[in-house]
Design an enzyme around this catalytic site. Structure first.
Site, PDB file in Angstrom:
ATOM      1  N   CYS A 250      35.779  20.797  10.830  1.00 37.68           N
ATOM      2  CA  CYS A 250      35.930  21.271  12.216  1.00 37.68           C
ATOM      3  C   CYS A 250      34.565  21.832  12.601  1.00 37.68           C
ATOM      4  O   CYS A 250      34.344  23.035  12.547  1.00 37.68           O
ATOM      5  CB  CYS A 250      36.979  22.367  12.288  1.00 37.68           C
ATOM      6  SG  CYS A 250      38.588  21.844  11.715  1.00 37.68           S
ATOM      7  N   PRO A 253      30.666  24.088  17.438  1.00 37.66           N
ATOM      8  CA  PRO A 253      29.394  23.555  17.961  1.00 37.66           C
ATOM      9  C   PRO A 253      28.306  23.366  16.901  1.00 37.66           C
ATOM     10  O   PRO A 253      27.191  22.990  17.236  1.00 37.66           O
ATOM     11  CB  PRO A 253      28.973  24.645  18.966  1.00 37.66           C
ATOM     12  CG  PRO A 253      29.584  25.908  18.446  1.00 37.66           C
ATOM     13  CD  PRO A 253      30.857  25.510  17.774  1.00 37.66           C
ATOM     14  N   MET A 255      27.276  25.592  14.185  1.00 33.33           N
ATOM     15  CA  MET A 255      26.544  26.714  13.575  1.00 33.33           C
ATOM     16  C   MET A 255      26.560  26.591  12.051  1.00 33.33           C
ATOM     17  O   MET A 255      25.534  26.709  11.387  1.00 33.33           O
ATOM     18  CB  MET A 255      27.183  28.057  13.947  1.00 33.33           C
ATOM     19  CG  MET A 255      27.324  28.302  15.414  1.00 33.33           C
ATOM     20  SD  MET A 255      25.751  28.317  16.221  1.00 33.33           S
ATOM     21  CE  MET A 255      25.325  30.035  16.098  1.00 33.33           C
ATOM     22  N   LYS A 256      27.751  26.339  11.517  1.00 36.51           N
ATOM     23  CA  LYS A 256      27.861  26.265  10.054  1.00 36.51           C
ATOM     24  C   LYS A 256      27.317  24.936   9.546  1.00 36.51           C
ATOM     25  O   LYS A 256      26.804  24.862   8.448  1.00 36.51           O
ATOM     26  CB  LYS A 256      29.320  26.489   9.618  1.00 36.51           C
ATOM     27  CG  LYS A 256      29.819  27.868  10.020  1.00 36.51           C
ATOM     28  CD  LYS A 256      31.222  28.125   9.565  1.00 36.51           C
ATOM     29  CE  LYS A 256      31.777  29.390  10.175  1.00 36.51           C
ATOM     30  NZ  LYS A 256      32.105  29.284  11.615  1.00 36.51           N
ATOM     31  N   ASP A 301      39.604  12.778  15.082  1.00 42.94           N
ATOM     32  CA  ASP A 301      40.596  13.750  14.657  1.00 42.94           C
ATOM     33  C   ASP A 301      40.538  13.839  13.136  1.00 42.94           C
ATOM     34  O   ASP A 301      40.618  12.817  12.448  1.00 42.94           O
ATOM     35  CB  ASP A 301      41.969  13.229  15.109  1.00 42.94           C
ATOM     36  CG  ASP A 301      43.067  14.241  14.869  1.00 42.94           C
ATOM     37  OD1 ASP A 301      42.881  15.093  13.971  1.00 42.94           O
ATOM     38  OD2 ASP A 301      44.093  14.171  15.559  1.00 42.94           O
ATOM     39  N   ASP A 319      37.135  25.130   8.918  1.00 40.41           N
ATOM     40  CA  ASP A 319      36.928  26.293   9.784  1.00 40.41           C
ATOM     41  C   ASP A 319      37.659  26.007  11.106  1.00 40.41           C
ATOM     42  O   ASP A 319      37.028  25.740  12.127  1.00 40.41           O
ATOM     43  CB  ASP A 319      35.413  26.463  10.005  1.00 40.41           C
ATOM     44  CG  ASP A 319      35.072  27.695  10.820  1.00 40.41           C
ATOM     45  OD1 ASP A 319      35.693  28.743  10.609  1.00 40.41           O
ATOM     46  OD2 ASP A 319      34.156  27.604  11.679  1.00 40.41           O
ATOM     47  N   CYS A 373      38.000  33.161  12.203  1.00 47.71           N
ATOM     48  CA  CYS A 373      37.497  34.419  12.757  1.00 47.71           C
ATOM     49  C   CYS A 373      38.714  35.188  13.296  1.00 47.71           C
ATOM     50  O   CYS A 373      38.703  35.706  14.398  1.00 47.71           O
ATOM     51  CB  CYS A 373      36.426  34.211  13.812  1.00 47.71           C
ATOM     52  SG  CYS A 373      36.902  33.193  15.184  1.00 47.71           S
TER      53      CYS A 373
HETATM   54  C1  SAM Z   1      36.329  27.536  15.094  1.00 42.02           C
HETATM   55  S1  SAM Z   1      35.727  26.098  15.758  1.00 42.02           S
HETATM   56  C2  SAM Z   1      34.562  25.581  14.558  1.00 42.02           C
HETATM   57  C3  SAM Z   1      33.253  26.336  14.600  1.00 42.02           C
HETATM   58  C4  SAM Z   1      32.177  25.655  13.770  1.00 42.02           C
HETATM   59  N1  SAM Z   1      32.580  25.506  12.392  1.00 42.02           N
HETATM   60  C5  SAM Z   1      30.871  26.414  13.824  1.00 42.02           C
HETATM   61  O1  SAM Z   1      30.585  27.189  12.928  1.00 42.02           O
HETATM   62  O2  SAM Z   1      30.120  26.213  14.789  1.00 42.02           O
HETATM   63  C6  SAM Z   1      37.019  24.974  15.470  1.00 42.02           C
HETATM   64  C7  SAM Z   1      36.707  23.519  15.834  1.00 42.02           C
HETATM   65  O3  SAM Z   1      37.737  22.706  15.298  1.00 42.02           O
HETATM   66  C8  SAM Z   1      37.882  21.585  16.135  1.00 42.02           C
HETATM   67  N2  SAM Z   1      39.181  20.955  15.816  1.00 42.02           N
HETATM   68  C9  SAM Z   1      40.417  21.439  16.021  1.00 42.02           C
HETATM   69  N3  SAM Z   1      41.345  20.559  15.598  1.00 42.02           N
HETATM   70  C10 SAM Z   1      40.670  19.510  15.090  1.00 42.02           C
HETATM   71  C11 SAM Z   1      41.073  18.277  14.496  1.00 42.02           C
HETATM   72  N4  SAM Z   1      42.354  17.956  14.344  1.00 42.02           N
HETATM   73  N5  SAM Z   1      40.119  17.426  14.090  1.00 42.02           N
HETATM   74  C12 SAM Z   1      38.805  17.723  14.242  1.00 42.02           C
HETATM   75  N6  SAM Z   1      38.376  18.873  14.815  1.00 42.02           N
HETATM   76  C13 SAM Z   1      39.293  19.748  15.224  1.00 42.02           C
HETATM   77  C14 SAM Z   1      37.791  22.184  17.517  1.00 42.02           C
HETATM   78  O4  SAM Z   1      37.443  21.213  18.462  1.00 42.02           O
HETATM   79  C15 SAM Z   1      36.699  23.232  17.314  1.00 42.02           C
HETATM   80  O5  SAM Z   1      35.452  22.718  17.693  1.00 42.02           O
END
Ligand code: SAM
Length: 476
Positions: A250, A253, A255-256, A301, A319, A373
């Site tokens: 996931c 944007p 960062m990780k 997905d 995450d 978070c």
């Molecule tokens: C908490 S954010 C991740 C932050 C990221 N790890 C960072 O540090 O910048 C959660 C992300 O999960 C993505 N997400 C949620 N469900 C998902 C799925 N089924 N498949 C892929 N991405 C998914 C969302 O679009 C979102 O961008």
């Protein structure tokens, strides 16, 4: 001539509230009342709007929320009016604490403008009387400024030197012998011109609260990243080795992702996946800006993701989307019951599903980090417990286990003791660790999953068979 004037004014001043303010009000309302993640909502907003400006205006509105409510009450601006209270708050914020002007002939804008003098007088009076209450929201964000060095383009030592040349004074201490509490004391007492290297993450520097870096050449050029320590800890605890194959499930944007690429020294392959198109595009930009050449981005997905898309994955970061209840910039939930009933359940379902997918679909995976978070046990320990129970079918001989992490003796808050493995997880707490609130569990494979391996072998055989058949058919 005089008769033409109103037409000219009408062309410049719309009778509609600008879309920017309407969107800001809608997002502020959802973040505050339904407890959707503010960052998610802003990122998913219409991309033709100024996203940074939108975020800044909403944050400012939350900062001043107590004051705004008082002004609304005193002015009776909402009485006999059907206006959306959040729109009024956003407009007052823009007028008093933002651009300091509003344009347009719309009724809400005109209503706010008609109270301008009264608002200013009220602010002045409270200031004089010393009763200008600091907003609880603003008080909460006393975190220092975290600056992660992008080691793909700048060495840690070189970054230290550059900051010292800008007259920043580095607070020195022995990282090996320092205990965590004394370190936190040093951070809280940083002077305005001091910075300190983090105790755990050597590529992370800490500057005083609200130090401005957005215009700094190192930030603009991508050599430093402004990332809260809690968020850095997730990648740091996964610590994929250079040359390994890693999956950030996931990722947007990013960062990780960019931190993982630094830890891998850009060697090996890092698959970074996100399913939301707008967020995925930001991820791609971040990856490019920070020179993370080992990253392969995938807009899909994560549930569709199989070992064939990212063969040989050894490390996975999960995450997922969460309530954001630990994020300091997230407004306090006003309607907790409503939130609990509706959203928490769907979030935990998604989180469990994603973690289970990570544990069961990639036969070569040896370490998974699960992070949120959020400070809700339902999104953290309970998700891990639920998934481990379903994956470790033989409890006496588990396949995956939550393991101790490198922070063992240098951390304060751990997971709940209600779970046997809870104390091996970590929580970061805003008031103690001076970071956002975060939960991190490190999960290791402790034995191979024969069933899974044989299923994967079967899948491979089946694929080979299909290919052979296709080849035969094409020859005929
Ligand atoms: C908490 S954010 C991740 C932050 C990221 N790890 C960072 O540090 O910048 C959660 C992300 O999960 C993505 N997400 C949620 N469900 C998902 C799925 N089924 N498949 C892929 N991405 C998914 C969302 O679009 C979102 O961008």
């Amino acid at each position: 001539m005089a008769g033409q004037q109103p037409t000219q004014v009408k062309l410049q001043h719309s009778v509609k509230v600008p879309q920017f303010y309407k969107t800001a009000a809608n997002i502020a309302k959802r973040a505050s009342e339904e407890h959707h993640s503010l960052k998610d909502l802003v990122f998913n907003a219409n991309k033709h709007l100024n996203i940074q400006g939108l975020y800044a205006l909403i944050i400012k509105t939350f900062h001043h929320e107590d004051t705004l409510e008082r002004l609304i009450q005193k002015s009776k601006i909402l009485k006999d009016r059907k206006a959306d209270p959040w729109l009024i708050k956003i407009l007052i914020t823009e007028l008093l604490f933002g651009k300091k002007s509003l344009s347009g002939d719309s009724k809400p804008v005109q209503a706010v403008l008609s109270h301008h003098d009264m608002f200013l007088a009220e602010l002045k009076e409270s200031e004089k009387a010393g009763t200008l209450k600091l907003d609880s929201y603003k008080e909460r964000d006393s975190r220092p400024r975290y600056v992660r060095v992008n080691t793909l383009s700048l060495k840690v030592r070189a970054a230290m030197k550059m900051f010292s040349n800008e007259d920043w004074k580095q607070v020195c201490y022995d990282r090996k012998s320092e205990d965590y509490s004394s370190f936190l004391n040093r951070v809280t007492s940083l002077a305005r011109d001091e910075f300190i290297q983090d105790l755990h993450i050597k590529e992370l520097f800490i500057f005083p609260n609200k130090t401005e870096f957005y215009r700094h050449p190192l930030y603009i050029g991508g050599s430093i990243i402004l990332q809260d320590k809690a968020s850095c800890l997730a990648s740091w605890l996964l610590k994929p080795s250079p040359g390994s194959i890693t999956l950030d499930m996931c990722a947007a944007p990013g960062m990780k992702t960019t931190h993982l690429a630094c830890l891998m020294k850009n060697k090996g392959t890092l698959y970074a996946v996100d399913s939301v198109r707008g967020r995925y595009e930001t991820l791609c930009k971040q990856v490019e800006k920070h020179g993370a050449t080992c990253v392969k981005t995938l807009c899909m997905d994560a549930f569709q993701l199989e070992a064939k898309h990212c063969p040989g994955v050894e490390y996975i970061l999960v995450d997922p989307t969460c309530s954001g209840s630990g994020a300091v910039e997230q407004p306090i939930v006003k309607n907790r019951e409503k939130f609990n009933a509706s959203r928490l359940q769907s979030l935990t379902r998604l989180q469990s599903k994603l973690l289970r997918h990570a544990l069961t679909r990639f036969p070569d995976v040896k370490r998974i980090v699960y992070s949120t978070c959020s400070l809700n046990i339902e999104e953290n320990e309970m998700v891990v417990e639920d998934v481990l129970a379903s994956v470790n079918t033989d409890a006496s001989d588990p396949i995956f286990e939550v393991v101790d992490n490198k922070l063992k003796c240098k951390w304060i808050h751990h997971g709940s003791e209600d779970f046997e493995w809870g104390p091996r997880c970590i929580y970061t707490k805003p008031d103690i660790d001076l970071t956002n609130g975060f939960f991190i569990a490190v999960i290791d494979r402790v034995r191979s999953d024969e069933k899974n391996i044989s299923r994967n072998e079967d899948e491979k055989e089946e694929q080979k068979h299909k290919k052979r058949k296709q080849l035969k058919e094409s020859k005929i």
